[in-house]
Design an enzyme around this catalytic site. Structure first.
Site, PDB file in Angstrom:
ATOM      1  N   PRO A  98      41.928  63.705  39.599  1.00 17.87           N
ATOM      2  CA  PRO A  98      41.535  63.790  41.005  1.00 17.87           C
ATOM      3  C   PRO A  98      42.518  64.531  41.884  1.00 17.87           C
ATOM      4  O   PRO A  98      43.735  64.383  41.742  1.00 17.87           O
ATOM      5  CB  PRO A  98      41.431  62.318  41.436  1.00 17.87           C
ATOM      6  CG  PRO A  98      42.163  61.547  40.407  1.00 17.87           C
ATOM      7  CD  PRO A  98      42.050  62.327  39.138  1.00 17.87           C
ATOM      8  N   ASN A  99      41.954  65.335  42.761  1.00 17.07           N
ATOM      9  CA  ASN A  99      42.683  66.090  43.798  1.00 17.07           C
ATOM     10  C   ASN A  99      43.490  67.273  43.250  1.00 17.07           C
ATOM     11  O   ASN A  99      44.091  68.010  44.026  1.00 17.07           O
ATOM     12  CB  ASN A  99      43.597  65.164  44.630  1.00 17.07           C
ATOM     13  CG  ASN A  99      42.823  64.047  45.265  1.00 17.07           C
ATOM     14  OD1 ASN A  99      41.836  64.304  45.945  1.00 17.07           O
ATOM     15  ND2 ASN A  99      43.215  62.801  45.023  1.00 17.07           N
ATOM     16  N   ARG A 121      46.678  71.196  49.328  1.00 17.67           N
ATOM     17  CA  ARG A 121      47.159  69.837  49.617  1.00 17.67           C
ATOM     18  C   ARG A 121      48.689  69.801  49.552  1.00 17.67           C
ATOM     19  O   ARG A 121      49.286  70.476  48.695  1.00 17.67           O
ATOM     20  CB  ARG A 121      46.575  68.836  48.610  1.00 17.67           C
ATOM     21  CG  ARG A 121      47.183  68.917  47.227  1.00 17.67           C
ATOM     22  CD  ARG A 121      46.555  67.990  46.203  1.00 17.67           C
ATOM     23  NE  ARG A 121      47.057  66.625  46.254  1.00 17.67           N
ATOM     24  CZ  ARG A 121      47.226  65.856  45.179  1.00 17.67           C
ATOM     25  NH1 ARG A 121      46.961  66.331  43.960  1.00 17.67           N
ATOM     26  NH2 ARG A 121      47.653  64.637  45.305  1.00 17.67           N
ATOM     27  N   TYR A 152      53.455  70.291  46.057  1.00 17.62           N
ATOM     28  CA  TYR A 152      52.799  70.965  44.929  1.00 17.62           C
ATOM     29  C   TYR A 152      52.845  72.491  45.012  1.00 17.62           C
ATOM     30  O   TYR A 152      52.396  73.174  44.084  1.00 17.62           O
ATOM     31  CB  TYR A 152      51.344  70.495  44.810  1.00 17.62           C
ATOM     32  CG  TYR A 152      51.239  68.993  44.627  1.00 17.62           C
ATOM     33  CD1 TYR A 152      51.662  68.385  43.445  1.00 17.62           C
ATOM     34  CD2 TYR A 152      50.756  68.174  45.644  1.00 17.62           C
ATOM     35  CE1 TYR A 152      51.600  67.010  43.283  1.00 17.62           C
ATOM     36  CE2 TYR A 152      50.683  66.796  45.485  1.00 17.62           C
ATOM     37  CZ  TYR A 152      51.112  66.220  44.310  1.00 17.62           C
ATOM     38  OH  TYR A 152      51.055  64.859  44.144  1.00 17.62           O
ATOM     39  N   ASN A 202      47.013  65.688  33.218  1.00 16.35           N
ATOM     40  CA  ASN A 202      47.576  65.311  34.508  1.00 16.35           C
ATOM     41  C   ASN A 202      46.503  64.459  35.149  1.00 16.35           C
ATOM     42  O   ASN A 202      45.525  64.975  35.701  1.00 16.35           O
ATOM     43  CB  ASN A 202      47.911  66.526  35.372  1.00 16.35           C
ATOM     44  CG  ASN A 202      48.582  66.110  36.681  1.00 16.35           C
ATOM     45  OD1 ASN A 202      48.586  64.929  37.035  1.00 16.35           O
ATOM     46  ND2 ASN A 202      49.138  67.072  37.397  1.00 16.35           N
ATOM     47  N   ALA A 245      46.540  60.470  40.505  1.00 16.49           N
ATOM     48  CA  ALA A 245      46.849  59.084  40.892  1.00 16.49           C
ATOM     49  C   ALA A 245      46.344  58.059  39.870  1.00 16.49           C
ATOM     50  O   ALA A 245      46.872  56.953  39.786  1.00 16.49           O
ATOM     51  CB  ALA A 245      46.273  58.792  42.271  1.00 16.49           C
ATOM     52  N   HIS A 266      48.685  55.970  37.631  1.00 13.18           N
ATOM     53  CA  HIS A 266      49.436  54.802  38.053  1.00 13.18           C
ATOM     54  C   HIS A 266      48.662  53.493  37.961  1.00 13.18           C
ATOM     55  O   HIS A 266      49.241  52.428  38.070  1.00 13.18           O
ATOM     56  CB  HIS A 266      49.937  55.017  39.493  1.00 13.18           C
ATOM     57  CG  HIS A 266      50.568  56.369  39.689  1.00 13.18           C
ATOM     58  ND1 HIS A 266      51.678  56.773  38.967  1.00 13.18           N
ATOM     59  CD2 HIS A 266      50.222  57.439  40.465  1.00 13.18           C
ATOM     60  CE1 HIS A 266      51.993  58.014  39.328  1.00 13.18           C
ATOM     61  NE2 HIS A 266      51.122  58.442  40.220  1.00 13.18           N
ATOM     62  N   ASP A 325      43.064  53.219  28.020  1.00 13.25           N
ATOM     63  CA  ASP A 325      42.334  52.780  26.831  1.00 13.25           C
ATOM     64  C   ASP A 325      41.603  53.949  26.174  1.00 13.25           C
ATOM     65  O   ASP A 325      41.464  53.987  24.954  1.00 13.25           O
ATOM     66  CB  ASP A 325      41.334  51.670  27.194  1.00 13.25           C
ATOM     67  CG  ASP A 325      42.032  50.336  27.448  1.00 13.25           C
ATOM     68  OD1 ASP A 325      43.259  50.235  27.221  1.00 13.25           O
ATOM     69  OD2 ASP A 325      41.348  49.386  27.885  1.00 13.25           O
ATOM     70  N   GLU A 346      51.414  63.461  28.684  1.00 18.71           N
ATOM     71  CA  GLU A 346      51.242  63.154  30.108  1.00 18.71           C
ATOM     72  C   GLU A 346      52.076  64.129  30.936  1.00 18.71           C
ATOM     73  O   GLU A 346      53.264  64.326  30.650  1.00 18.71           O
ATOM     74  CB  GLU A 346      51.718  61.720  30.386  1.00 18.71           C
ATOM     75  CG  GLU A 346      51.681  61.374  31.856  1.00 18.71           C
ATOM     76  CD  GLU A 346      52.322  60.015  32.174  1.00 18.71           C
ATOM     77  OE1 GLU A 346      52.496  59.187  31.264  1.00 18.71           O
ATOM     78  OE2 GLU A 346      52.670  59.830  33.357  1.00 18.71           O
ATOM     79  N   HIS A 392      53.027  65.818  34.969  1.00 15.08           N
ATOM     80  CA  HIS A 392      52.967  65.820  36.432  1.00 15.08           C
ATOM     81  C   HIS A 392      53.695  67.036  36.962  1.00 15.08           C
ATOM     82  O   HIS A 392      54.753  67.407  36.426  1.00 15.08           O
ATOM     83  CB  HIS A 392      53.595  64.555  37.010  1.00 15.08           C
ATOM     84  CG  HIS A 392      52.953  63.323  36.478  1.00 15.08           C
ATOM     85  ND1 HIS A 392      51.716  62.910  36.899  1.00 15.08           N
ATOM     86  CD2 HIS A 392      53.335  62.478  35.495  1.00 15.08           C
ATOM     87  CE1 HIS A 392      51.365  61.840  36.213  1.00 15.08           C
ATOM     88  NE2 HIS A 392      52.327  61.558  35.348  1.00 15.08           N
ATOM     89  N   SER A 419      54.923  67.140  40.137  1.00 12.37           N
ATOM     90  CA  SER A 419      56.055  66.604  40.903  1.00 12.37           C
ATOM     91  C   SER A 419      56.840  65.614  40.039  1.00 12.37           C
ATOM     92  O   SER A 419      56.337  65.149  39.006  1.00 12.37           O
ATOM     93  CB  SER A 419      55.527  65.901  42.162  1.00 12.37           C
ATOM     94  OG  SER A 419      54.753  64.769  41.800  1.00 12.37           O
ATOM     95  N   ARG A 447      59.456  59.867  43.952  1.00 15.36           N
ATOM     96  CA  ARG A 447      58.502  59.740  45.061  1.00 15.36           C
ATOM     97  C   ARG A 447      58.214  58.262  45.370  1.00 15.36           C
ATOM     98  O   ARG A 447      59.030  57.406  45.052  1.00 15.36           O
ATOM     99  CB  ARG A 447      57.245  60.535  44.719  1.00 15.36           C
ATOM    100  CG  ARG A 447      57.540  62.037  44.548  1.00 15.36           C
ATOM    101  CD  ARG A 447      56.287  62.830  44.262  1.00 15.36           C
ATOM    102  NE  ARG A 447      55.321  62.734  45.341  1.00 15.36           N
ATOM    103  CZ  ARG A 447      54.022  63.037  45.199  1.00 15.36           C
ATOM    104  NH1 ARG A 447      53.576  63.470  44.024  1.00 15.36           N
ATOM    105  NH2 ARG A 447      53.198  62.925  46.210  1.00 15.36           N
ATOM    106  N   ARG A 482      54.261  55.401  42.424  1.00 10.79           N
ATOM    107  CA  ARG A 482      54.160  56.504  41.451  1.00 10.79           C
ATOM    108  C   ARG A 482      55.162  56.370  40.306  1.00 10.79           C
ATOM    109  O   ARG A 482      55.133  57.126  39.339  1.00 10.79           O
ATOM    110  CB  ARG A 482      54.381  57.859  42.143  1.00 10.79           C
ATOM    111  CG  ARG A 482      53.337  58.191  43.173  1.00 10.79           C
ATOM    112  CD  ARG A 482      53.565  59.569  43.782  1.00 10.79           C
ATOM    113  NE  ARG A 482      52.994  59.648  45.118  1.00 10.79           N
ATOM    114  CZ  ARG A 482      51.721  59.947  45.386  1.00 10.79           C
ATOM    115  NH1 ARG A 482      50.894  60.230  44.411  1.00 10.79           N
ATOM    116  NH2 ARG A 482      51.279  59.974  46.631  1.00 10.79           N
TER     117      ARG A 482
HETATM  118  C1  DQA Z   1      50.676  64.136  40.217  1.00  8.83           C
HETATM  119  C2  DQA Z   1      51.487  62.941  40.767  1.00  8.83           C
HETATM  120  C3  DQA Z   1      50.569  61.801  41.150  1.00  8.83           C
HETATM  121  O1  DQA Z   1      51.329  60.710  41.652  1.00  8.83           O
HETATM  122  C4  DQA Z   1      49.613  62.251  42.244  1.00  8.83           C
HETATM  123  O2  DQA Z   1      48.729  61.217  42.575  1.00  8.83           O
HETATM  124  C5  DQA Z   1      48.892  63.506  41.891  1.00  8.83           C
HETATM  125  C6  DQA Z   1      49.605  64.575  41.196  1.00  8.83           C
HETATM  126  C7  DQA Z   1      51.577  65.367  39.934  1.00  8.83           C
HETATM  127  O3  DQA Z   1      51.103  66.288  39.270  1.00  8.83           O
HETATM  128  O4  DQA Z   1      52.723  65.412  40.379  1.00  8.83           O
HETATM  129  O5  DQA Z   1      47.721  63.679  42.232  1.00  8.83           O
HETATM  130  O6  DQA Z   1      50.083  63.748  39.000  1.00  8.83           O
END
Ligand code: DQA
Length: 152
Positions: free
Chosen positions: A10-11, A18, A23, A74, A77, A80, A87, A99, A101, A103, A108, A112
């Site tokens: 998401p996002n 954003r 980012y 990635n 959110a 978390h 699962d 996994e 990220h 950031s 942060r 997170r």
């Molecule tokens: C993220 C870090 C997450 O905490 C955040 O919710 C994101 C992006 C990152 O790529 O740094 O959406 O996964």
């Protein structure tokens, strides 16, 4: 040719628009172009999948079974708090999952700092912007090489 599934949660389609201070200003589309180039340099066939929905991400992870050699995720959110995504990754143990990220999640907000998917992933990469994705591709390349050495 190794087949990689790159999942963006998401996002992450909004990167470039954003929270640019976190980012960066580069758009998700141009970052994906870099990811495609890095993947082909490593000899990978990559599928990039972005979804803002938990269920779609879960079904995509399931689809990797039998069809993909590695996953880079990635989960945004969901990282978390989504036990369901955790699962789903645990459902496909034969597919090494990294996994990632952009950031440094540990530098942060406190919520997170916790990742519920980390325990079922091979490892985590966090804090290098779009280069986190390149490092994840290199990690998979290394995993495949060591698997081949074991089989020799
Ligand atoms: C993220 C870090 C997450 O905490 C955040 O919710 C994101 C992006 C990152 O790529 O740094 O959406 O996964």
């Amino acid at each position: 040719m190794k087949k990689i599934l790159f999942i963006l949660g998401p996002n992450l389609n909004m990167v470039g628009l954003r929270e640019k201070n976190i980012y960066g200003a580069e758009t998700a589309e141009t970052i994906n172009e870099d990811v495609r180039r890095w993947a082909s340099e490593l000899g990978f066939d990559i599928e990039i999948f972005q979804s803002n929905g938990e269920g779609e991400i879960i079904s995509k992870i399931h689809s990797a079974l039998g069809g993909k050699d590695g996953i880079i995720i990635n989960a945004g959110a969901y990282t978390h708090y989504s036990y369901a995504i955790r699962d789903a990754i645990a459902c496909v143990p034969s597919v090494p999952t990294i996994e990632v990220h952009m950031s440094n999640v540990h530098a942060r907000d406190e919520f997170r700092h916790k990742t519920v998917i980390g325990a079922v992933c091979r490892g985590q990469i966090s804090g290098f912007g779009k280069f986190s994705y390149r490092l994840a591709l290199e990690a998979l390349s290394d995993i495949f090489e060591s698997e081949e050495e074991k089989n020799d």
